[in-house]
Design an enzyme around this catalytic site. Structure first.
Site, mmCIF file in Angstrom:
data_model
loop_
_atom_site.group_PDB
_atom_site.id
_atom_site.type_symbol
_atom_site.label_atom_id
_atom_site.label_comp_id
_atom_site.label_asym_id
_atom_site.label_seq_id
_atom_site.Cartn_x
_atom_site.Cartn_y
_atom_site.Cartn_z
ATOM 1 N N SER A 259 0.817 -1.204 0.000
ATOM 2 C CA SER A 259 0.000 0.000 0.000
ATOM 3 C C SER A 259 0.850 1.254 0.000
ATOM 4 C CB SER A 259 -0.882 0.003 1.241
ATOM 5 O OG SER A 259 -0.057 0.082 2.391
ATOM 6 N N LYS A 260 0.238 2.299 -0.486
ATOM 7 C CA LYS A 260 0.874 3.609 -0.561
ATOM 8 C C LYS A 260 1.310 4.089 0.824
ATOM 9 C CE LYS A 260 -0.840 8.190 -1.872
ATOM 10 N NZ LYS A 260 -2.045 8.872 -2.369
ATOM 11 N N ARG A 261 0.506 3.707 1.813
ATOM 12 C CA ARG A 261 0.789 4.146 3.175
ATOM 13 C C ARG A 261 2.104 3.581 3.715
ATOM 14 N NH1 ARG A 261 0.940 7.834 4.362
ATOM 15 N NH2 ARG A 261 0.836 8.757 6.444
ATOM 16 N N LYS A 262 2.376 2.331 3.372
ATOM 17 C CA LYS A 262 3.550 1.673 3.944
ATOM 18 C C LYS A 262 4.722 1.487 2.990
ATOM 19 C CE LYS A 262 0.647 -0.967 7.132
ATOM 20 N NZ LYS A 262 0.027 -2.278 7.396
ATOM 21 N N SER A 263 4.479 1.697 1.701
ATOM 22 C CA SER A 263 5.553 1.485 0.731
ATOM 23 C C SER A 263 5.486 2.550 -0.356
ATOM 24 C CB SER A 263 5.406 0.110 0.061
ATOM 25 O OG SER A 263 5.364 -0.921 1.006
#
Length: 497
Positions: A259-263
């Site tokens: 995900s954009k949030r974590k990667s």
RNA sequence: GCCCCCAUCGUCUAGAGGCCUAGGACGCCACCCUUUCAAGGUGGAGAUCAGGGGUUCGAAUCCCCUUGGGGGCACCA
């Protein structure tokens, strides 16, 4: 005779091109090219609230950049598409979905649902409270004509729901094997057309895959649970079912769906950093697939040659940036000099625009230093850090790092002054690495200095850094005058500091 | 909560019953090369093949259970 395969990538322009989408596109491309099939690109833009032309552009540009050419579909954002099954943007295919929905309605395989968002919400909350799985309660499943008329009279708009029915839905997934679902667990009759008349994903994907004669649906594992809904729709519409292949997901470091949030998920961000297509394609192909041999650095054509859907993995794969960087270095070193220069250009220009360098070097200047910088570039974007000191008027020298560990300021000043004379003695015409090294080594020996210490002081004086390409090549690239000038400046800094 | 999927070094993977005292790559460590940093070379640490039962002369490979992880359950895609 069996027709050649037709596969597709169906991105939704609701965000920039995602690593996961690129990987799915790549596997479709590999399968199509390996089998001599056709690769179609279709834009699923029915979520008008979130779709935008800017995202469409990012996606098409990204796929083009990766070299994943498609045979049918839109080539340029906002412009027409090519291919016999167009249009290839779902918002331009609305009549097809409307006709299909009408057919389902006429056959009573779907029905109009007048439930309000509030009613649906309340149902859902009640189910949640009762620890029951969410499911449509079927309030509108058996409305009489009078009941329908009453709701229409109230001005309520109707969505269209598909009758899921009961029974087992099974299929043979190319990567997962036999999979089956009980229709009772599908969450009840699902909406295929919104109250405003716009069609929903589960519906459009089936109508289009059928219309475009897609033979193999290759997509992420997150769609596995949606597949029975699609199969039911294919059947209701009287279309043949395609084969399915669900690819393992690309994961964050914590093994959840990337995900954009974590990667970092946007392909554009990797491009901006200076990852090259060969490396990205090579890396992505190896996430969830392997040749079965020890070959790892492979061109896209070599991958096409070896690719096989049957050997795709089932388990998810964690995205490992370090490995990507390693592959990027491998591929950067394999590029032809002029190709590398061309790809480096935008990054050098960006350094200039950012004011980190004062001018832009010529092709010849770049070609001259290429042999010593190429193996030091993990990404194209690191060119500035690595060689930017060559293209600035002057470098900032920190006197603290200018003095080698074994030396004191006086020795350093002495060393730099002596080095200046030695370098100055090498004439302009003979200004080459081979001519510079012997006298400087001789100087160190004559004065009882370790060559490394002398070289380090010179290195910092002329580049401002402790890690650089080989010193003599660096000095040559800098040129005699600029080298001497920087040595003078550093010596002065030492004297005043 | 329900359904489905998955499970080999930290990570990507090889492995489709004996070739496995489990191989390669990234990363890590050491050494070599070396003016720094890289690149390259050599070597090393690192997996009781999630655990437990079976099947078999023999299981990482087949079956079952357990555990763990993930995904899906929208008038998003």
């Amino acid at each position: 005779m069996t027709d050649s395969p037709r596969v597709r990538i169906a991105p939704s322009p609701t965000g920039p091109l995602h690593i996961g989408t690129a990987r799915t596109a790549l596997f479709n491309y590999l399968f199509a090219r390996h089998t001599g099939g056709t690769f179609v690109l279709r834009l699923e833009d029915t979520d008008q609230a979130r779709s935008s032309i800017a995202y469409e552009k990012d996606i098409l540009d990204g796929l083009h950049w990766l070299g994943l050419t498609w045979d049918e579909g839109p080539e340029v954002a906002g412009e027409g598409a090519r291919g016999p099954h167009g249009p290839y943007r779902q918002m331009e295919r609305l009549p097809l979905y409307a006709a299909a929905a009408d057919r389902l309605l006429a056959a009573d395989m779907a029905y109009r649902c007048y439930c309000t968002a509030e009613e649906l919400d309340a149902d859902r909350k009640a189910q949640e409270a009762a620890k029951l799985p969410p499911r449509y309660v079927g309030r509108c499943a058996a409305l009489t004509a009078d009941e329908r008329a009453a709701r229409e009279a109230e001005g309520r708009r109707a969505a269209v729901r598909f009758r899921v029915g009961d029974g087992l839905v099974a299929f043979d997934d190319i990567v997962r094997g036999h999979v089956e679902f009980d229709a009772a667990n599908l969450g009840g009759d699902f909406v295929i057309v919104r109250g405003d008349g716009s069609p929903l994903y589960h519906f459009t994907v089936v109508v289009d895959d059928a219309a475009m004669q897609i033979s193999h649906v290759i997509r992420g594992e997150d769609h596995l649970s949606n597949t029975p809904k699609h199969i039911l729709l294919f059947r209701a519409l009287g279309y043949p079912e395609p084969r399915f292949a669900h690819l393992p997901l690309i994961l964050n470091a914590d093994r959840t769906k990337m995900s954009k949030r974590k990667s970092q998920t946007a392909i554009a961000d990797y491009i901006a950093e200076g990852f090259i297509r060969e490396a990205l394609v090579n890396y992505l192909a190896l996430l969830g697939w392997a040749t079965g041999t020890e070959e790892e650095v492979l061109s896209i054509d070599e991958i096409v040659e070896r690719f096989d859907l049957d050997s795709v993995h089932k388990g998810g794969a964690v995205f490992d940036r370090e490995r990507l960087e390693w592959l990027n270095g491998q591929w950067i070193r394999r590029l032809a000099p002029d190709d590398l220069i061309e790809r480096l250009r935008p990054f050098i220009e960006a350094e200039h625009v950012a004011g980190r360098i004062d001018w832009i070097p010529s092709d010849d200047e770049l070609r001259a230093i290429l042999p010593v910088v190429r193996e030091r570039l993990p990404t194209l974007g690191s060119i500035g850090d690595l060689a930017g000191f060559l293209w600035v008027r002057s470098v900032a020298v920190d006197t603290a790092v200018l003095v080698p560990k074994r030396w004191d300021p006086a020795t350093t000043r002495d060393g730099l002054t002596a080095a200046r004379s030695t370098i100055a003695a090498v004439g302009e015409v003979a200004f080459e690495a081979d001519e510079l090294e012997p006298p400087l080594r001789a100087l160190a020996e004559a004065r009882g200095w370790k060559a490394g210490d002398l070289f380090m002081a010179i290195r910092v004086a002329v580049t401002g850094r402790t890690a650089t390409p080989p010193l003599f090549d660096t000095i040559v690239a800098l040129g005699r005058e600029r080298t001497l000038e920087r040595l003078d400046r550093a010596t002065e800094a030492l004297a005043s500091g």
